[in-house]
Design an enzyme around this catalytic site. Structure first.
Site, short mmCIF file in Angstrom:
data_model
loop_
_atom_site.label_atom_id
_atom_site.label_comp_id
_atom_site.label_asym_id
_atom_site.label_seq_id
_atom_site.Cartn_x
_atom_site.Cartn_y
_atom_site.Cartn_z
N GLU A 105 2.54 5.84 21.63
CA GLU A 105 1.48 5.03 20.98
C GLU A 105 0.26 5.02 21.88
OE1 GLU A 105 2.30 0.92 19.91
OE2 GLU A 105 4.20 1.49 19.00
N GLU A 149 9.16 -1.02 22.86
CA GLU A 149 8.50 -1.93 23.79
C GLU A 149 9.37 -3.13 24.18
OE1 GLU A 149 4.66 -2.90 22.15
OE2 GLU A 149 3.95 -0.84 22.32
O1 IFM Z 1 0.70 -3.06 16.76
C1 IFM Z 1 1.32 -2.93 17.98
C2 IFM Z 1 2.65 -2.23 17.84
O2 IFM Z 1 3.49 -2.89 16.98
C3 IFM Z 1 3.34 -2.10 19.17
N1 IFM Z 1 2.45 -1.55 20.16
C4 IFM Z 1 1.15 -2.09 20.30
C5 IFM Z 1 0.46 -2.14 18.94
C6 IFM Z 1 -0.95 -2.73 19.08
O3 IFM Z 1 -0.88 -4.04 19.57
#
Ligand code: IFM
Length: 446
Positions: free
Chosen positions: A355, A171
């Site tokens: 994710e 990210e």
């Molecule tokens: O917990 C985070 C993760 O570290 C990165 N993506 C989003 C998740 C939820 O906020």
């Protein structure tokens, strides 16, 4: 509401990969194994930065409990585990002196995955920047990208041949804009200049790291980009323009640089006078070819023009869709949008959802962990994936976020994303209904 995840999972072919994701600082416990300080350890100490001043010093004590945690991954039927290496655990003091305990920990973890038939999907950087680099300007500095390339080399020498897949950065928008413009994450800077520099240097770090990994002949390298679906607040031209700018900053900056070697014009205009000199010479490095592309997707934002907002002239607000415990609207149509758009940027690459998941106020004291809203959330996004797969889109896998309740950054331990509940005072793990739903659905696959 359903107790089952079967419907859409059974529509996906046998070779579609299901996994679950975590990250180092959120679960390992930075107090253990001679791990060095990261900028999150320091950020958490500053008043008002992190809920309750929580830090990741103990987290889920995965450093000691990794075996039973990997058993949970295997027993759910997941065939892949997305985890991250901690840079300060491997190199606690400087860029050269390797921590033998850190090497031994990831040796155990990776071998443990392989013994259990779980493919290691590694991320090299999930936000735990060594504090020593943060103190010198962190991602605002070109040097940090070079140090990251050296650290990549270390990881490849020790672990590269056992990793099925690797992405350099988790990210990059969060590392740069969220942390250097909004200042919500470490290092908590609020400056357009810092944002511009970090948005470029994090992309440079990505490209340099890919080059290093290629030189080690790894052949399954990708990127993990988080996407937020931008919807104009109203039908005005101002809202459309603001939405375009938001989308440029949040989403297209990363897609366009990685896949086209360019940055969006409207964001470059915003960054006028702030970009590093000669940044253009780095674009070919950032565009190094990849083998797969990953999308992290959670929610949407409504973009409302607001002249009082300096630099950007808009603010992000929430609409009236049902929300998760983060206050994030549940908007699976955004996932469809980004999957389709990614096929335009990277038509030949397999695409993973790296994710997806939701925070819910799961409270074990109520005597149950029936997180039916989380099962619904997964279903509503898996439906989109199964639809697109049926239309022939090159989707290769899906990772649920997250295996465990864990350290949710500025929210400390107050937000729970896990399919397994963690009691942070005893470290007891208790599978929630969503875990059991995954287990049933994955066992029922053809
Ligand atoms: O917990 C985070 C993760 O570290 C990165 N993506 C989003 C998740 C939820 O906020």
């Amino acid at each position: 509401m359903s107790l089952s995840l079967d419907t859409h999972i059974q529509r996906l072919p046998k070779d579609f990969l299901f996994g679950v994701a975590t990250s180092s600082y959120q679960i390992e416990g930075s107090d253990f194994g001679n791990c060095g300080l990261s900028h999150w350890d320091e950020f958490a100490k500053q008043s008002g930065r992190v809920f309750n001043n929580d830090d990741g010093s103990i987290a889920c004590d995965h450093y000691h409990l990794w075996e039973s945690d990997l058993d949970l991954v295997r027993d759910a039927g997941f065939k892949a585990y997305r985890f991250s290496f901690s840079w300060p655990r491997l190199l606690p003091e400087n860029a050269k002196t390797v921590n033998p305990d850190g090497i031994a920990f990831y040796d155990r973890l990776i071998d443990g995955m392989l013994e259990r038939g779980i493919q290691p999907f590694a991320t090299l950087y999930h936000w735990d920047l060594p504090a020593r680099y943060a103190q010198k300007g962190g991602w605002q500095m070109r040097d940090t990208a070079n140090y990251f390339a050296d650290y990549t080399d270390l990881v490849m020498r020790h672990f590269g041949d056992r990793l099925f897949s690797i992405a350099p950065i988790n990210e990059p928008w969060c590392v740069s804009w969220l942390s250097h413009y909004w200042g919500h994450h470490a290092p908590g800077v609020q400056s357009i200049s810092a944002a511009a520099r970090s948005m470029h240097y994090i992309q440079l770090a990505h490209g340099l790291s890919i080059q290093v990994m290629r030189s080690h002949n790894h052949n399954y390298l990708g990127c993990v980009l988080n996407k937020e679906y931008a919807v104009p607040f109203d039908e005005t031209e101002e809202a459309a323009n603001s939405t375009h700018l938001f989308d440029g900053i949040y989403n297209r900056w990363f897609d366009e640089s990685i896949f086209n070697g360019t940055y969006p014009e409207e964001v470059l205009t915003l960054f006028d006078g702030h970009m590093p000199d000669n940044y253009i010479n780095d674009m070919a490095i950032i565009k190094e070819p990849l083998d797969w592309v990953g999308t992290n997707y959670y929610t949407r934002s409504l973009i409302q023009p607001d002249k009082s907002e300096p630099n950007i002239g808009f603010k992000c607000v929430r609409g009236n869709l049902p929300k998760t415990d983060m206050g994030w609207e549940i908007a699976p149509e955004g996932l469809t949008h980004f999957i389709k758009r990614t096929t335009h940027y990277a038509p030949d690459l397999p695409h993973y959802i790296t994710e997806n998941g939701m925070a819910a106020a799961d409270d074990i004291r109520q005597g149950n962990l029936h997180d039916l809203d989380r099962i619904d959330y997964f279903n509503s996004h898996l439906e989109r994936i199964a639809d697109l797969k049926a239309q022939g889109v090159h989707l290769a896998g899906y990772f649920a976020w997250s295996l465990l309740d864990n350290y949710e950054w500025a929210f400390g331990y107050a937000k729970r994303f896990g399919i397994v509940h963690v009691d942070f005072s005893t470290q007891k793990r208790t599978p929630k209904s969503s875990y059991l739903a995954w287990q049933n659905a994955l066992a029922n696959r053809p």
